[in-house]
Scaffold this active site. Structure first.
Site, PDB file in Angstrom:
ATOM      1  N   PHE A 132      70.076  96.581  87.298  1.00 36.12           N
ATOM      2  CA  PHE A 132      70.121  95.525  86.287  1.00 36.12           C
ATOM      3  C   PHE A 132      70.724  96.054  84.982  1.00 36.12           C
ATOM      4  CE2 PHE A 132      67.907  93.617  82.640  1.00 36.12           C
ATOM      5  CZ  PHE A 132      68.385  92.331  82.755  1.00 36.12           C
ATOM      6  N   HIS A 435      73.080  52.370  37.646  1.00 34.98           N
ATOM      7  CA  HIS A 435      73.252  53.766  37.246  1.00 34.98           C
ATOM      8  C   HIS A 435      74.726  54.187  37.389  1.00 34.98           C
ATOM      9  CE1 HIS A 435      71.613  57.986  36.969  1.00 34.98           C
ATOM     10  NE2 HIS A 435      72.811  58.223  37.487  1.00 34.98           N
ATOM     11  N   GLU A 436      75.272  53.952  38.579  1.00 34.30           N
ATOM     12  CA  GLU A 436      76.659  54.364  38.826  1.00 34.30           C
ATOM     13  C   GLU A 436      77.626  53.538  37.975  1.00 34.30           C
ATOM     14  OE1 GLU A 436      77.370  57.059  40.302  1.00 34.30           O
ATOM     15  OE2 GLU A 436      75.356  57.371  41.118  1.00 34.30           O
TER      16      GLU A 436
END
Ligand code: ADP
Length: 616
Positions: A132, A435-436
């Protein structure tokens, strides 16, 4: 892929081990039950009861102890128990002649079956483990292209090498804008192409140059283009690639990088994010940064080690030249600094042209206009913008990219993705609309700022409830006092509109207030715009680097000065507030109309917004 494969490998390994254990266990046990509580007395009692049909005694070597296996009448399998003296068992079994007839006693030598099986199991597991590990190592090697396996070559550098003519190779033609930077670097290209020209007249070409600028502005691209133009190999890796948990790994990677570079000289070595290794020494919280310091020292040793005209030019990139160790900027190291800033309007247009190659644009696309509305975008942002537009176009199976595609992508790249799905209450929407609109009206009416490109109340993915996007039509180098006043007015406009319309005010304006305060403070402490304070710089170092300045918070000015500064900042803000409020009061009707339009459409363009003023 890699992880999944690794995971599956591990799972397989455990399954195989589990199965082997099971087989060994079953062979070994053969439906026997070990009963630790069963003892000689129990045995004697059971013998007398006549319920035991078979007794096997397995003595241990050299000691009287041993294992006894017995079978009960009518019960499958055997019960196993240990005794300290097997003679006692023999006495019980053989002592009574009556019973003796019923029992077979095979007092054989200790059975080695179980230990043999165990040994086989252990060997099998060991073999599987080795197989392995070997397969995963060879996989890792295959995945990292042969020689750079992470497991095997921990101390090796992880530079990506681009040879001239490779797919990733670039030339100056791929770099749009950045004319002065390219001119400066053309000299390096000349040197790499024909070093004799320089060495014959005793010229010294810098060994190291540092490209300083925000991410995505084309620093890597420039370095690649230098290598491409000169036709030399390009080694690139990031500062963080050197830094590992283990002390000494970084230094060893630096050594390996330069040894590779020397073999390929002339060449360019490019170290991105150099600040990861070259941060000022002895800084940072928590002391002990041995690993980073060792790495930096090794880098300095290597740079001092090769002679000036050996043909290796180290280019490094950073956004934070202020935190670099001074040692790295000394002559003979990174002594040439090239600033790579965000592109101006013309630069943006050129970059857009480069990145719209191979992308069919429809007639309505005006790259000039796109360039004008992408203030602050880096080359990487613009590339991303054109790519997003192309994707949007492809999704609708159209042949040409339209202006609409670009506009949509603009919002995505510039402000974060709009989230229509997030539920916003009507009240919040109304507040945001006013607001904007407050910002937008001031942007439009104040001469030194704006005009407005777009106003939106669709929440962005980054927490903003809406935005007002101005177009910066001028690429001025200086900001004037008036301009700064007007910027503050615009910042305050949102909150003022809220307070005019609603009796209450909201927490939504905190960023605006912060921005306005910062501008006002800079006016007073940095730019000498206040008569009271005068032309003295009281600004604190902007980016306090934790560690170096830790504990050094004492200010270099008196408490009086501090309160004067605060008073001046407040005066500016108050003045701007009154002025902005006056303007908004005078345009109340437009404020209402704009908010109503925003509520209806959610997003309005410059034309739609400006039409509100024409109707007056
Ligand atoms: P940095 O190294 O400054 O972070 P990069 O050089 O990695 O930035 O740039 C990222 C991408 O952005 C490049 O691959 C390129 O596509 C694009 N880009 C940046 N600046 C320019 C430019 N001046 N011209 C063309 N493309 C650019």
């Amino acid at each position: 892929m890699e992880n999944k494969g690794g995971f599956r490998g591990f799972l397989g390994f455990f399954v195989v081990v589990g199965v082997i254990f099971l087989i060994v266990y079953m062979m070994n046990n053969n439906s026997t039950t070990r009963d630790v509580s069963y003892n000689v007395l129990d045995f004697k009692a059971d013998v007398e009861k006549g319920i035991i049909t078979d007794v096997g005694i397995f003595p241990s070597e050299n000691v009287p102890m041993g294992e006894v296996r017995i079978s009960f009448k009518g019960v499958d399998g055997q019960t196993v128990f240990f005794v300290s003296d097997i003679n006692e068992i023999e006495e019980i079994v053989q002592g009574d002649s009556k019973l003796c007839e019923k029992y077979e006693v095979h007092a054989i030598k200790k059975d080695n079956l179980s230990s043999t099986m165990l040994l086989i199991g252990v060997i099998a597991i060991a073999v599987i483990l080795i197989v392995f590990i070997m397969t995963s190592m060879s996989q890792a090697r295959a995945m990292s292209g042969g020689s750079n396996s992470k497991i095997l070559d921990f101390g090796k550098n992880r530079a990506i090498k681009i040879e001239p003519g490779d797919e990733g190779a670039k030339t100056f033609a791929d770099v749009a804008g950045l004319h002065e930077e390219k001119e400066e670097l053309a000299e390096v290209v000349d040197f790499l192409k024909a070093p004799e020209k320089f060495t014959s007249v005793g010229a010294r070409i810098p060994k190291g140059m540092i490209l300083v600028g925000p991410p995505g502005t084309g620093k890597t691209l420039l370095a690649k283009a230098v290598a491409g133009e000169a036709g030399v190999p390009f080694f690139s890796l990031s500062g963080s690639d050197f830094v590992e948990m283990f002390v000494g790994v970084g230094a060893s990677r630096v050594r390996s990088l330069f040894s590779d570079a020397k073999k390929s000289a002339p060449c360019i070595v490019f170290i991105d994010e150099i600040d990861a290794v070259a941060r000022r020494r002895g800084s940072g919280l928590g002391g002990g940064h041995d690993e980073r310091e060792q790495t930096l020292n090794q880098l300095l040793v290597e740079m001092d080690g090769f002679s000036v005209n050996e043909g290796i030019i180290v280019m490094a990139a950073t956004n934070r030249v202020d935190i670099l160790d001074n040692a790295i900027l000394r002559p003979g190291r990174f002594d040439r600094r090239i600033g790579v800033g965000r592109p101006d309007v013309r630069g943006r247009e050129e970059i857009l042209e480069v990145h719209s190659k191979g992308k069919p644009l429809s007639d309505d696309v005006d790259l000039k206009k796109v360039a004008r509305s992408t203030v602050g975008f880096t080359g990487a942002d613009l590339e991303n913008l054109m790519n997003e537009a192309a994707i949007a176009c492809a999704k609708e199976q159209r042949k040409f990219i339209t202006f609409e595609d670009i506009s949509k992508s603009f919002i995505k790249v510039g402000v974060g993705t709009e989230k229509r799905s997030r539920i916003v209450s009507e009240r919040d929407k109304k507040i945001t609309a006013y607001h904007e609109s407050g910002h937008a009206i001031l942007f439009h009416l104040l001469p030194e700022v704006g005009p407005v490109h777009m106003v939106s109340i669709i929440p962005t993915g980054e927490g903003a409830a809406g935005y007002t996007m101005p177009i910066d039509e001028k690429d001025d180098m200086f900001t004037t006092r008036n301009q700064m006043f007007q910027e503050i007015m615009v910042d305050l406009g949102g909150r003022i509109a809220e307070s005019i319309i609603f009796d209450d005010i909201t927490t939504g304006a905190s960023q605006d207030i912060k921005q306005a305060t910062r501008t006002a403070r800079d006016m007073v402490t940095k730019f000498g715009f206040s008569d009271v304070i005068g032309m003295v710089n009281y600004a604190d170092e902007e980016e306090v680097f934790v560690g170096r300045d830790y504990g050094h918070t004492s200010k270099a000015y008196s408490a009086d000065t501090a309160s004067n500064i605060d008073a001046e900042v407040k005066k500016i803000i108050d003045y701007c507030y009154d002025e902005a409020k006056r303007i908004l009061d005078e345009n109340m009707e437009i404020l209402h109309k704009s908010a109503a339009l925003l509520l209806e459409r959610e997003r309005i363009t410059r034309e739609e917004f400006e039409a509100l003023f024409d109707a007056e």
